[in-house]
Design a protein around this motif. Structure first.
Motif, PDB file in Angstrom:
ATOM      1  N   SER A   1     -27.836  82.514  94.743  1.00 36.71           N
ATOM      2  CA  SER A   1     -28.405  82.526  96.091  1.00 36.71           C
ATOM      3  C   SER A   1     -29.531  83.551  96.209  1.00 36.71           C
ATOM      4  O   SER A   1     -29.462  84.649  95.646  1.00 36.71           O
ATOM      5  CB  SER A   1     -27.317  82.839  97.123  1.00 36.71           C
ATOM      6  OG  SER A   1     -27.880  83.002  98.411  1.00 36.71           O
ATOM      7  N   THR A   2     -30.555  83.195  96.947  1.00 36.17           N
ATOM      8  CA  THR A   2     -31.674  84.116  97.185  1.00 36.17           C
ATOM      9  C   THR A   2     -31.654  84.690  98.604  1.00 36.17           C
ATOM     10  O   THR A   2     -32.586  85.383  99.007  1.00 36.17           O
ATOM     11  CB  THR A   2     -33.005  83.385  96.967  1.00 36.17           C
ATOM     12  OG1 THR A   2     -33.092  82.271  97.864  1.00 36.17           O
ATOM     13  CG2 THR A   2     -33.130  82.891  95.531  1.00 36.17           C
ATOM     14  N   VAL A   3     -30.598  84.412  99.337  1.00 36.04           N
ATOM     15  CA  VAL A   3     -30.489  84.863 100.732  1.00 36.04           C
ATOM     16  C   VAL A   3     -30.033  86.317 100.785  1.00 36.04           C
ATOM     17  O   VAL A   3     -29.101  86.704 100.070  1.00 36.04           O
ATOM     18  CB  VAL A   3     -29.498  83.963 101.496  1.00 36.04           C
ATOM     19  CG1 VAL A   3     -29.155  84.551 102.868  1.00 36.04           C
ATOM     20  CG2 VAL A   3     -30.077  82.564 101.655  1.00 36.04           C
ATOM     21  N   PRO A   4     -30.657  87.166 101.621  1.00 32.58           N
ATOM     22  CA  PRO A   4     -30.163  88.537 101.799  1.00 32.58           C
ATOM     23  C   PRO A   4     -28.811  88.536 102.506  1.00 32.58           C
ATOM     24  O   PRO A   4     -28.630  87.849 103.511  1.00 32.58           O
ATOM     25  CB  PRO A   4     -31.241  89.214 102.644  1.00 32.58           C
ATOM     26  CG  PRO A   4     -31.977  88.107 103.307  1.00 32.58           C
ATOM     27  CD  PRO A   4     -31.885  86.916 102.391  1.00 32.58           C
ATOM     28  N   VAL A   5     -27.875  89.316 101.956  1.00 30.72           N
ATOM     29  CA  VAL A   5     -26.503  89.339 102.462  1.00 30.72           C
ATOM     30  C   VAL A   5     -26.081  90.791 102.684  1.00 30.72           C
ATOM     31  O   VAL A   5     -26.318  91.650 101.833  1.00 30.72           O
ATOM     32  CB  VAL A   5     -25.531  88.660 101.477  1.00 30.72           C
ATOM     33  CG1 VAL A   5     -24.111  88.662 102.034  1.00 30.72           C
ATOM     34  CG2 VAL A   5     -25.979  87.236 101.165  1.00 30.72           C
ATOM     35  N   ARG A   6     -25.456  91.039 103.815  1.00 30.41           N
ATOM     36  CA  ARG A   6     -24.960  92.376 104.146  1.00 30.41           C
ATOM     37  C   ARG A   6     -23.481  92.274 104.475  1.00 30.41           C
ATOM     38  O   ARG A   6     -23.057  91.373 105.206  1.00 30.41           O
ATOM     39  CB  ARG A   6     -25.725  92.934 105.345  1.00 30.41           C
ATOM     40  CG  ARG A   6     -25.227  94.265 105.895  1.00 30.41           C
ATOM     41  CD  ARG A   6     -25.576  95.419 105.018  1.00 30.41           C
ATOM     42  NE  ARG A   6     -25.472  96.697 105.740  1.00 30.41           N
ATOM     43  CZ  ARG A   6     -25.445  97.882 105.147  1.00 30.41           C
ATOM     44  NH1 ARG A   6     -25.511  97.958 103.823  1.00 30.41           N
ATOM     45  NH2 ARG A   6     -25.359  98.992 105.846  1.00 30.41           N
ATOM     46  N   MET A   7     -22.672  93.173 103.904  1.00 24.71           N
ATOM     47  CA  MET A   7     -21.259  93.252 104.223  1.00 24.71           C
ATOM     48  C   MET A   7     -21.014  94.396 105.205  1.00 24.71           C
ATOM     49  O   MET A   7     -21.409  95.534 104.930  1.00 24.71           O
ATOM     50  CB  MET A   7     -20.425  93.465 102.958  1.00 24.71           C
ATOM     51  CG  MET A   7     -20.090  92.195 102.205  1.00 24.71           C
ATOM     52  SD  MET A   7     -21.529  91.231 101.680  1.00 24.71           S
ATOM     53  CE  MET A   7     -22.274  92.340 100.470  1.00 24.71           C
ATOM     54  N   VAL A   8     -20.384  94.093 106.324  1.00 29.49           N
ATOM     55  CA  VAL A   8     -19.974  95.107 107.307  1.00 29.49           C
ATOM     56  C   VAL A   8     -18.466  94.958 107.418  1.00 29.49           C
ATOM     57  O   VAL A   8     -17.977  93.930 107.903  1.00 29.49           O
ATOM     58  CB  VAL A   8     -20.682  94.896 108.654  1.00 29.49           C
ATOM     59  CG1 VAL A   8     -20.292  96.008 109.631  1.00 29.49           C
ATOM     60  CG2 VAL A   8     -22.190  94.862 108.466  1.00 29.49           C
ATOM     61  N   TRP A   9     -17.711  95.963 106.972  1.00 39.60           N
ATOM     62  CA  TRP A   9     -16.297  95.752 106.652  1.00 39.60           C
ATOM     63  C   TRP A   9     -15.392  96.776 107.325  1.00 39.60           C
ATOM     64  O   TRP A   9     -15.642  97.982 107.280  1.00 39.60           O
ATOM     65  CB  TRP A   9     -16.115  95.867 105.146  1.00 39.60           C
ATOM     66  CG  TRP A   9     -15.174  94.851 104.568  1.00 39.60           C
ATOM     67  CD1 TRP A   9     -13.868  95.034 104.225  1.00 39.60           C
ATOM     68  CD2 TRP A   9     -15.477  93.487 104.238  1.00 39.60           C
ATOM     69  NE1 TRP A   9     -13.336  93.868 103.703  1.00 39.60           N
ATOM     70  CE2 TRP A   9     -14.307  92.901 103.700  1.00 39.60           C
ATOM     71  CE3 TRP A   9     -16.623  92.692 104.356  1.00 39.60           C
ATOM     72  CZ2 TRP A   9     -14.250  91.568 103.278  1.00 39.60           C
ATOM     73  CZ3 TRP A   9     -16.578  91.386 103.945  1.00 39.60           C
ATOM     74  CH2 TRP A   9     -15.403  90.839 103.410  1.00 39.60           C
ATOM     75  N   GLY A  10     -14.334  96.281 107.940  1.00 41.47           N
ATOM     76  CA  GLY A  10     -13.305  97.148 108.492  1.00 41.47           C
ATOM     77  C   GLY A  10     -12.449  97.714 107.373  1.00 41.47           C
ATOM     78  O   GLY A  10     -11.722  96.968 106.712  1.00 41.47           O
TER      79      GLY A  10
END
Length: 314
Positions: free
Chosen positions: A253-262
């Motif tokens: 995948s070339t999509v920017p991905v951000r993880m925001v995690w509890g």
């Protein structure tokens, strides 16, 4: 005591005594406003309920977890509607979407429904923000429609090696036996129990689940024999693993991905966030929320809005 001093003190006392009632009224208004603004899209999949805030050419799609509905994202929608046309649907089998008997409720079918919804709303591309089982649907949507996804923010959610998570095995077993809806219905008559069990497991502060919020989440799930059956079927469709075999595709995948995690979640732990961070080539890293449990997004909408705006600018 002078008359004006007495009146001042009396007004102060009355204001203080009214504060709890005002707080309750505010919570009631929050649910009532959301209910009144709810929209429906008639699709081949059924009558899909959704919330929409904001306008403009750029859109964001918010995908909720189970057993919640689009109300989960109300705080984020309000904070981000100045930057995106924000769309938050209710998944088939959850929330207020009305689905005919026999319609598949599997994650793959949910992804197809989202594409149809976006088509009807004349929305070509979206920034996706997803939670829990909604994160699984988001990953499938990304693979099926990569050209429609500008960015992806994943919060505590399924990953291929951890779907469905073993931690929810008791819930899946109740769904298989047909008792889950009955247990959920108890929330409507004993909200304190709902907060002490479900609420304590997935919220940092379960007290924020007012009686009215619990009713808004639980009532549609048990409102008819069909809805109870679909509630069970939604969970039954989580097994076998709907994400099996997708890892290699996501690595391309070339999509920017951000993880925001509890970080306090006992179902999807920080190890899952690190897996995703290493998986996506264009990962924008992880932000951990120390107090956050599974559904922290509802309690910390400022963080969701802050991180979404950063990602959208990337």
């Amino acid at each position: 005591m002078k008359r004006r001093d007495f009146l001042s003190l009396t007004a102060t006392a009355l204001a203080a005594s009214a504060a709890p009632q005002l707080s309750i009224a505010a919570a009631t208004t929050e649910v009532a406003k959301f209910r009144a603004a709810r929209r429906f899209a008639k699709l081949p999949f059924g009558r899909i309920a959704y919330a929409e805030r904001g306008t403009g050419p750029a859109a964001a799609l918010f995908l909720h977890g189970a057993p919640l509905n689009s109300f989960q994202w109300r705080g984020a929608l309000e904070r981000l509607s100045a930057y995106r046309r924000c769309i938050a649907p209710d998944f088939m089998g959850l929330g207020y979407s009305e689905i005919p008997s026999g319609q598949s409720l599997a994650a793959s079918a949910q992804a197809e429904m989202l594409a149809a919804l976006l088509d009807q709303l004349d929305t070509r591309t979206v920034d996706i923000v997803a939670s829990d089982s909604g994160g699984a649907v988001a990953q499938l949507f990304l693979l099926r429609y990569p050209q429609r996804v500008r960015s992806l923010m994943l919060t505590n959610c399924d990953i291929e090696p951890h779907s469905p998570p073993a931690e929810i095995a008791p819930v899946l077993e109740m769904a298989r036996q047909g008792t889950l809806a009955g247990e959920t219905a108890k929330w409507l008559t004993d909200q304190s129990m709902a907060r002490a069990t479900f609420g304590a497991a997935v919220f940092h502060n379960p007290a924020q689940l007012t009686d009215e919020i619990i009713e808004y989440y639980a009532a549609p799930l048990v409102s008819s024999p069909l809805r109870r059956a679909q509630y069970h079927e939604f969970h039954n469709a989580l097994s076998p693993n709907p994400l099996a075999g997708i890892e290699a595709q996501l690595r391309r995948s070339t999509v920017p991905v951000r993880m925001v995690w509890g970080a306090s979640d006992t179902i999807f732990t920080m190890a899952d966030a690190h897996y995703l961070d290493q998986l996506f080539p264009h990962s924008q890293g992880i932000r951990a929320i120390p107090e956050g449990k599974l559904f922290f997004q509802e309690e910390f909408p400022d963080i969701i809005a802050e991180e979404a705006r950063k990602l959208w600018k990337a």
